[in-house]
Design a protein around this motif. Sequence first.
Motif, PDB file in Angstrom:
ATOM      1  N   GLN A 269      38.620  33.372  39.244  1.00  0.00           N
ATOM      2  CA  GLN A 269      37.842  33.822  38.090  1.00  0.00           C
ATOM      3  C   GLN A 269      37.561  35.295  38.261  1.00  0.00           C
ATOM      4  O   GLN A 269      37.454  35.784  39.375  1.00  0.00           O
ATOM      5  CB  GLN A 269      36.507  33.086  38.047  1.00  0.00           C
ATOM      6  CG  GLN A 269      36.631  31.704  37.475  1.00  0.00           C
ATOM      7  CD  GLN A 269      35.273  31.107  37.196  1.00  0.00           C
ATOM      8  OE1 GLN A 269      34.332  31.819  36.913  1.00  0.00           O
ATOM      9  NE2 GLN A 269      35.197  29.801  37.299  1.00  0.00           N
ATOM     10  N   ARG A 270      37.412  35.983  37.150  1.00  0.00           N
ATOM     11  CA  ARG A 270      37.067  37.400  37.196  1.00  0.00           C
ATOM     12  C   ARG A 270      35.741  37.550  37.921  1.00  0.00           C
ATOM     13  O   ARG A 270      34.779  36.842  37.620  1.00  0.00           O
ATOM     14  CB  ARG A 270      36.950  37.900  35.764  1.00  0.00           C
ATOM     15  CG  ARG A 270      37.148  39.366  35.639  1.00  0.00           C
ATOM     16  CD  ARG A 270      37.203  39.751  34.173  1.00  0.00           C
ATOM     17  NE  ARG A 270      38.087  40.896  33.997  1.00  0.00           N
ATOM     18  CZ  ARG A 270      37.800  42.106  34.451  1.00  0.00           C
ATOM     19  NH1 ARG A 270      36.679  42.312  35.096  1.00  0.00           N
ATOM     20  NH2 ARG A 270      38.652  43.100  34.266  1.00  0.00           N
ATOM     21  N   SER A 271      35.660  38.475  38.890  1.00  0.00           N
ATOM     22  CA  SER A 271      34.438  38.574  39.690  1.00  0.00           C
ATOM     23  C   SER A 271      33.280  39.157  38.881  1.00  0.00           C
ATOM     24  O   SER A 271      32.140  38.762  39.021  1.00  0.00           O
ATOM     25  CB  SER A 271      34.693  39.428  40.926  1.00  0.00           C
ATOM     26  OG  SER A 271      35.055  40.728  40.543  1.00  0.00           O
TER      27      SER A 271
ATOM     28  N   ILE B  41      47.157  45.715  42.843  1.00  0.00           N
ATOM     29  CA  ILE B  41      46.254  44.568  42.759  1.00  0.00           C
ATOM     30  C   ILE B  41      45.165  44.860  41.722  1.00  0.00           C
ATOM     31  O   ILE B  41      44.739  46.006  41.581  1.00  0.00           O
ATOM     32  CB  ILE B  41      45.664  44.258  44.164  1.00  0.00           C
ATOM     33  CG1 ILE B  41      44.785  43.014  44.149  1.00  0.00           C
ATOM     34  CG2 ILE B  41      44.901  45.455  44.728  1.00  0.00           C
ATOM     35  CD1 ILE B  41      44.404  42.538  45.554  1.00  0.00           C
ATOM     36  N   ASP B  42      44.733  43.847  40.985  1.00  0.00           N
ATOM     37  CA  ASP B  42      43.695  44.033  39.962  1.00  0.00           C
ATOM     38  C   ASP B  42      42.334  44.319  40.598  1.00  0.00           C
ATOM     39  O   ASP B  42      42.074  43.931  41.733  1.00  0.00           O
ATOM     40  CB  ASP B  42      43.577  42.784  39.079  1.00  0.00           C
ATOM     41  CG  ASP B  42      44.616  42.767  37.972  1.00  0.00           C
ATOM     42  OD1 ASP B  42      45.470  43.687  37.945  1.00  0.00           O
ATOM     43  OD2 ASP B  42      44.574  41.839  37.140  1.00  0.00           O
ATOM     44  N   ALA B  43      41.473  44.951  39.801  1.00  0.00           N
ATOM     45  CA  ALA B  43      40.163  45.350  40.314  1.00  0.00           C
ATOM     46  C   ALA B  43      39.136  44.227  40.242  1.00  0.00           C
ATOM     47  O   ALA B  43      38.010  44.383  40.690  1.00  0.00           O
ATOM     48  CB  ALA B  43      39.649  46.541  39.521  1.00  0.00           C
ATOM     49  N   ASP B  44      39.516  43.086  39.666  1.00  0.00           N
ATOM     50  CA  ASP B  44      38.502  42.070  39.403  1.00  0.00           C
ATOM     51  C   ASP B  44      38.579  40.866  40.342  1.00  0.00           C
ATOM     52  O   ASP B  44      38.014  39.817  40.062  1.00  0.00           O
ATOM     53  CB  ASP B  44      38.608  41.608  37.951  1.00  0.00           C
ATOM     54  CG  ASP B  44      40.008  41.120  37.611  1.00  0.00           C
ATOM     55  OD1 ASP B  44      40.861  41.091  38.519  1.00  0.00           O
ATOM     56  OD2 ASP B  44      40.249  40.772  36.448  1.00  0.00           O
ATOM     57  N   LEU B  45      39.324  41.024  41.455  1.00  0.00           N
ATOM     58  CA  LEU B  45      39.490  39.958  42.448  1.00  0.00           C
ATOM     59  C   LEU B  45      40.167  38.706  41.888  1.00  0.00           C
ATOM     60  O   LEU B  45      40.062  37.637  42.469  1.00  0.00           O
ATOM     61  CB  LEU B  45      38.147  39.585  43.096  1.00  0.00           C
ATOM     62  CG  LEU B  45      37.576  40.647  44.060  1.00  0.00           C
ATOM     63  CD1 LEU B  45      36.237  40.196  44.610  1.00  0.00           C
ATOM     64  CD2 LEU B  45      38.535  40.941  45.203  1.00  0.00           C
ATOM     65  N   GLN B  46      40.864  38.849  40.760  1.00  0.00           N
ATOM     66  CA  GLN B  46      41.626  37.700  40.264  1.00  0.00           C
ATOM     67  C   GLN B  46      42.892  37.535  41.094  1.00  0.00           C
ATOM     68  O   GLN B  46      43.496  36.483  41.119  1.00  0.00           O
ATOM     69  CB  GLN B  46      41.965  37.873  38.782  1.00  0.00           C
ATOM     70  CG  GLN B  46      40.782  37.560  37.895  1.00  0.00           C
ATOM     71  CD  GLN B  46      41.163  37.451  36.443  1.00  0.00           C
ATOM     72  OE1 GLN B  46      41.694  38.387  35.866  1.00  0.00           O
ATOM     73  NE2 GLN B  46      40.898  36.304  35.841  1.00  0.00           N
ATOM     74  N   HIS B  47      43.286  38.617  41.740  1.00  0.00           N
ATOM     75  CA  HIS B  47      44.403  38.558  42.687  1.00  0.00           C
ATOM     76  C   HIS B  47      43.794  38.512  44.078  1.00  0.00           C
ATOM     77  O   HIS B  47      43.139  39.462  44.494  1.00  0.00           O
ATOM     78  CB  HIS B  47      45.282  39.812  42.555  1.00  0.00           C
ATOM     79  CG  HIS B  47      45.928  39.964  41.212  1.00  0.00           C
ATOM     80  ND1 HIS B  47      46.385  41.177  40.753  1.00  0.00           N
ATOM     81  CD2 HIS B  47      46.192  39.066  40.252  1.00  0.00           C
ATOM     82  CE1 HIS B  47      46.912  41.003  39.554  1.00  0.00           C
ATOM     83  NE2 HIS B  47      46.810  39.733  39.219  1.00  0.00           N
TER      84      HIS B  47
HETATM   85 MG    MG Z   1      41.595  40.138  35.281  1.00  0.00          MG
END
Ligand code: MG
Length: 312
Positions: free
Chosen positions: A201-203, A95-101
């Motif tokens: 959106q990217r957090s 999972i991505d680190a930016d909460l986009q997932h």
């Molecule tokens: Mg991202």
Amino acid sequence: MESSPLISIIIPAYNEASGIERTVNAVISVISACQINWEILVVDDGSQDDTNQTMMRLNSLDQRIKSLRLSRNFGKENALLAGLEYASGAAMITIDADLQHPPELIPAMIAEWQAGAQIVHAVKRTRQQETRLKKTATHLINQLISSLGGIDTTNSSDFKLLDREIAAIIVNQLPEKQRFFRGLTSWIGFTEAYLYFDVEQRSDGVSKWSFGSLFELSVTALTSFTSLPLRIVSLLGIVTLILGFLIASDAIWSLIQGRAVSGFATIIISILMIGSFIMISLGIIGEYIAKIYEEVKARPHYLISNTIGIKK
Ligand code: MG
Ligand code: UDP
């Protein structure tokens, strides 16, 4: 809980100090509600910010939060691979680190896995907050890969659940240096399941992909799944050959008729066209040779400079 399986959540992170803690907490709040044991493995892809310090702090708060630090920035594909290699779960979720997932999808992924799926793909229903250029480029590349390489990666993401067995196959049996995680996971087959999500959106922070790295990934994606561009080169050759024959017979015919063959412009145009065909062709061949060169050098995919909370 003792007998429940261990699920590893793998989070690649490159300069994500500003958001990683939030992401880790969001993941924890979702998975602690599931009847499972878990570990979170953050792969710090050579961040220059405080990602590593943040991970040490998080690990001291909860030992189940672990981290690997790569010796430099090796790119997301390699970070994911490192995660798959070092995670010890019966299933692994990337999972991505930016909460986009959205972590909220994790319970559904685990449910699919428990129901027998060995790979669960999370597919993007929408793409938010991406530039038009990136959207078009991604669309084009996906289209090319699926029509040329026979693998459908349209709207697929790196948000996936892999059974331990699948992760082992990716780590041990697909040794290629040039990796395209999304393509490889569709290529290997096995029992697959699909879930859909809306891209958030990217957090925090900004996208870590530059135009260059995206272009690089696209070329890798293409060259590692199809050699059709090479065949296009031969096709171009045949087309110019036929064109040449036609023009030659026209010239001979004009000569027989006693007409002078004029054609300064024709010559310039054909030289330019053929010249560019040749250069494009050399470029395409060059791309493949470059990939071969990368493969034969057989350098490791990544190097680890330190680990936090991992015994191996
Ligand atoms: Mg991202
Ligand atoms: N990432 C990484 N190494 C890189 C680039 C990105 O580990 O060289 C990670 C990044 O920290 C994030 C994920 O890959 O967790 C996706 O990156 P990003 O959000 O920047 O990409 P986008 O969502 O724009 O495709």
